[in-house]
Design an enzyme around this catalytic site. Structure first.
Site, short mmCIF file in Angstrom:
data_model
loop_
_atom_site.label_atom_id
_atom_site.label_comp_id
_atom_site.label_asym_id
_atom_site.label_seq_id
_atom_site.Cartn_x
_atom_site.Cartn_y
_atom_site.Cartn_z
N TYR A 103 23.44 -35.36 -6.18
CA TYR A 103 22.59 -34.70 -6.86
C TYR A 103 22.26 -33.44 -7.08
CZ TYR A 103 20.97 -39.54 -5.52
OH TYR A 103 20.71 -41.40 -5.18
N LYS B 51 20.75 -44.38 28.13
CA LYS B 51 20.01 -44.62 26.97
C LYS B 51 19.76 -44.38 25.57
CE LYS B 51 18.77 -39.50 27.48
NZ LYS B 51 17.82 -38.43 28.06
N ARG C 66 7.19 -32.01 31.21
CA ARG C 66 6.99 -33.08 30.64
C ARG C 66 6.16 -34.31 31.42
NH1 ARG C 66 13.41 -34.28 27.73
NH2 ARG C 66 12.86 -35.67 29.80
N MET D 283 21.97 -41.35 0.55
CA MET D 283 21.74 -42.14 1.78
C MET D 283 23.23 -42.92 1.99
SD MET D 283 18.45 -44.74 1.56
CE MET D 283 17.27 -43.73 1.45
C1 LIG Z 1 18.46 -37.71 29.12
C2 LIG Z 1 19.04 -37.49 30.32
C3 LIG Z 1 19.46 -37.29 31.72
C4 LIG Z 1 20.64 -36.66 31.02
O1 LIG Z 1 20.49 -35.54 31.08
P1 LIG Z 1 22.10 -34.61 30.27
O2 LIG Z 1 22.01 -33.26 30.44
O3 LIG Z 1 22.15 -35.98 28.50
O4 LIG Z 1 23.57 -35.17 30.86
C5 LIG Z 1 19.47 -37.55 32.99
N1 LIG Z 1 17.98 -37.40 33.26
C6 LIG Z 1 16.44 -37.76 32.31
C7 LIG Z 1 15.44 -37.75 33.22
C8 LIG Z 1 17.07 -37.58 30.77
O5 LIG Z 1 16.06 -37.55 30.03
#
Ligand SMILES: *Cc1c(COP(=O)(O)O)cnc(C)c1O
Length: 388
Positions: free
Chosen positions: A269, A51, A142, A326
């Site tokens: 800055y 992801k 969640r 930036m």
């Molecule tokens: C991001 C995520 C993972 C991976 O978790 P890590 O701690 O990065 O290995 C696994 N399952 C879900 C549902 C996630 O959102």
């Protein structure tokens, strides 16, 4: 393997506003080694969680490397991420857990997570027979079905499965705590998941994959009756439990300018840094738009060395001075003679003395995940096969 050769290797065409000076080099052999490391420790199948563009490393190259090393599933958060992997030709099962009704129509060959009866009805009413993973909330609070709605969800799923509208391939949940210290909570979540699987079986479901643990959980929680581990952080070498993973990304650049300032002159800055003596300073062409965290002045002026942010140039750590802007920031380059164009490593695996993403995370009060995900689009990714 040193950053210096790599910086001098072939230049990429300038695309999408790349600076030409900076790049994030991703060592795909580290990703493969990290996958193998989990596969040696844990008997379950491995889902590579790619992801957020593989935590900023590039979803498609990382997914390919992970599959080559034995990952048999891919996991993403958003539907568009799953579609990108399919479009790139990745054929292993993919699970996505966030999608809307329109996207669902495009996800025929992508497994989808389902937490509620309403979602299930939406999935069942599409023309394709989706593979679904019913998600039980075992304590993260969640996504996921609440335990009191679980029986209804599993019965409804069994009903739709009997009609041929969906296939329940998985049952899953997500841990709330990562470290070994929190094993009690993780074991409690595993028990709740086990009870959920029993109820699903009573409803007539026969899921082929039950999954709960992430990278940390794979190491700290013994869950022999689950089939799949979901590995995100660990793929990239974020080594939460010190099991010898290799960081895959190195962020490097070149000094854009080198100059002298006089004692009493301020830098960047607001002049948060004022030179106490005549000083050589060097400009790094990366800023917060590229993901360099906008750390506070107490982490950039020479106070306690452990909290002072720095980069590596000519084998020497150069402290960050003044505010990170930036597009650029400034380092104190007094320690060694430098020239514009000299390679500089912002972070890497630490093997040459450079800071790690974990160091930057500590300086910024965040986690390395956030550092990696934050590396912006202006920084081109380059892939290499490193040597150990
Ligand atoms: C991001 C995520 C993972 C991976 O978790 P890590 O701690 O990065 O290995 C696994 N399952 C879900 C549902 C996630 O959102």
């Amino acid at each position: 393997m040193t950053g210096m050769h790599l910086v001098q290797s072939r230049r990429r065409p300038i695309t999408r506003g790349t600076t030409g000076l900076s790049e994030a080099v991703v060592d795909l052999s580290a990703v493969r080694d990290n996958v193998r490391s989990f596969r040696q420790r844990v008997p379950q199948q491995l889902m590579a969680v790619v992801k957020a563009d593989a935590f900023g490393h590039g979803a498609v190259p990382v997914a390919r490397a992970a599959v080559e090393a034995g990952a048999s599933w891919l996991g993403v958060a958003h539907a568009a991420e799953a579609l990108e992997l399919r479009a790139a030709g990745l054929r292993v099962p993919i699970l996505t857990w966030l999608y809307d009704a329109a996207e669902l129509m495009l996800l025929g060959d992508v497994d989808v997570s389902v937490s509620t009866v309403a979602e299930l009805q939406r999935v069942a009413s599409t023309p394709s027979v989706h593979q679904v993973h019913l998600k039980l909330d075992t304590g993260l609070h969640r996504a996921g079905s609440t335990p009191d709605q679980w029986i209804e969800l599993t019965r409804t799923a069994a009903h739709y499965e009997a009609l041929g509208a969906v296939t329940v391939r998985g049952i899953w949940s997500h841990l709330s705590h990562g470290s070994a210290r929190d094993a009690v909570q993780s074991r409690r979540q595993l028990e709740i998941l086990r009870a959920g699987v029993r109820l699903a079986r009573q409803a007539g479901l026969r899921p082929s994959v039950v999954h709960l643990v992430n990278s940390a959980g794979a190491i700290t929680l013994d869950a022999p009756d689950t089939d799949l581990i979901r590995i995100g952080a660990g793929l990239y070498g974020i080594d939460e439990l010190g099991i010898g993973l290799r960081p895959a990304m190195r962020l490097q650049s070149k000094l854009a300018q080198v100059r002298r300032i006089r004692a009493g002159e301020g830098v960047s800055y607001n002049h948060d840094f004022i030179a106490s003596h005549d000083t050589t300073i060097a400009l790094i062409p990366l800023g917060y738009a590229d993901g360099i965290p906008r750390i506070g002045p107490h982490q950039t002026v020479p106070l306690a060395p452990p909290v002072r942010a720095s980069v590596l140039c000519r084998g020497v750590r150069m402290p960050v001075i003044g505010r990170i802007a930036m597009d650029q920031f400034v380092v104190d380059a007094d320690a060694v003679a430098v020239e514009p164009g000299d390679p500089v490593t912002i972070f890497g695996d630490g093997s040459a003395g450079e800071p790690s993403a974990q160091d930057w995370a500590d300086w910024a009060g965040t986690i390395p995940h956030d550092i990696y995900c934050g590396i912006g689009h202006r920084v081109p990714r380059r892939y290499e096969e490193g040597r150990r």
